[in-house]
Design an enzyme around this catalytic site. Structure first.
Site, short mmCIF file in Angstrom:
data_model
loop_
_atom_site.label_atom_id
_atom_site.label_comp_id
_atom_site.label_asym_id
_atom_site.label_seq_id
_atom_site.Cartn_x
_atom_site.Cartn_y
_atom_site.Cartn_z
N SER A 1 0.84 -1.20 0.00
CA SER A 1 0.00 0.00 0.00
C SER A 1 0.87 1.25 0.00
CB SER A 1 -0.94 -0.03 1.20
OG SER A 1 -1.95 0.96 1.06
N ASN A 2 0.32 2.38 0.40
CA ASN A 2 1.07 3.64 0.42
C ASN A 2 0.57 4.50 1.58
OD1 ASN A 2 -1.17 5.41 -0.57
ND2 ASN A 2 -1.02 4.00 -2.30
N ARG A 3 1.16 5.68 1.73
CA ARG A 3 0.90 6.50 2.92
C ARG A 3 -0.29 7.45 2.79
NH1 ARG A 3 5.08 6.38 6.52
NH2 ARG A 3 7.09 5.67 5.74
N SER A 4 -1.10 7.30 1.77
CA SER A 4 -2.24 8.22 1.63
C SER A 4 -3.17 8.10 2.85
CB SER A 4 -3.02 7.88 0.36
OG SER A 4 -4.24 8.57 0.36
N ALA B 1 -4.88 7.49 -3.95
CA ALA B 1 -3.51 7.11 -4.29
C ALA B 1 -3.55 5.62 -4.66
CB ALA B 1 -2.59 7.34 -3.10
#
Ligand code: CTP
Length: 215
Positions: free
Chosen positions: A23-26, A90
């Protein structure tokens, strides 16, 4: 003012095995503020398609998804009736080629995970955009930011690109505040560092201006 507003928000998560994902930091803050601001101004009903996040707007039709492929399916179901589409999510660029139905064991010192590109939902939307539909994307750039943003605006057939310059001074992801540029075909406007709620308000000012010009 608008018949229907479609907003995507949050990260997507791409499963690897039953307990792991990419995943990502959004945080989903900006997407949530965009939906709240639309409601505050009475701009029209909002369909809010979101990856896993704590930031969910009140009084929107919320569609919860996890992966990019699920988000794409939800967008495909709702895009046609929307006259404004804001892709604030994101979306994970890649997913694991394989889903491991049994939890992966830590057998070796090294592990190679093969990834495959996810569909670019915004690019697909740009390709089939209807007349009068306003399409808004986000970008995070670290170098040649304006050249890259203009390229992205044209390639994805966008009306507006909200450009984040990612740097130590402007982490953007995870932060309460942000400093962005609003990139249109006819020029770029730099906004000061401000709360994400205010960024959302400025983005709506821009969309309303664009919609007025289009119609
Ligand atoms: N987007 C999408 N589907 C993807 C990837 C991105 O719809 N698979 C959308 C995002 O919601 C966002 C915009 O496209 O509105 C971001 O475009 P992208 O090309 O991923 O820009 P960057 O994040 O700046 O990444 P890159 O460095 O790869 O250009």
């Amino acid at each position: 003012m608008f018949k229907r507003i479609l907003i995507t928000s949050g990260p997507t998560i791409e499963p690897i095995d039953p307990v792991r994902f990419l995943s990502n930091r959004s945080s989903g803050r900006t997407g949530c503020h965009l939906a709240e601001e639309a409601r505050r101004r009475g701009l029209g009903p909002v369909v809010f398609i979101t990856g896993p996040t704590a930031h969910i707007p009140a009084r929107a039709q919320v569609v919860r998804v996890e992966s990019a492929q699920e988000m794409r399916a939800a967008v495909n179901e709702h895009w046609r009736r929307a006259d404004v589409i804001i892709m604030a999510a994101a979306v994970s660029d890649y997913r694991s080629v394989k889903y491991y139905p049994d939890k992966m064991k830590k057998d070796g010192e090294r592990l190679t995970l093969e990834l495959v590109k996810n569909p670019d939902i915004l690019l697909e939307l740009g390709g089939r955009k209807r007349r009068g539909q306003v399409l808004v994307g986000f970008a995070a750039e670290t170098e040649d930011i304006f050249a890259n943003a203009q390229k992205k605006l044209l390639a994805k057939n966008l009306d507006l690109l909200v450009l984040n310059e990612i740097s130590a001074a402007n982490p953007a992801f995870g932060s309460e505040e942000n400093q962005v540029y609003l990139v249109r075909r006819d020029g770029v406007r730099r906004l000061e560092t401000m709360s994400k709620a205010l960024v959302a308000a400025r983005v709506w000012d821009e969309i309303i201006d664009l919609a007025g010009r289009a119609g």
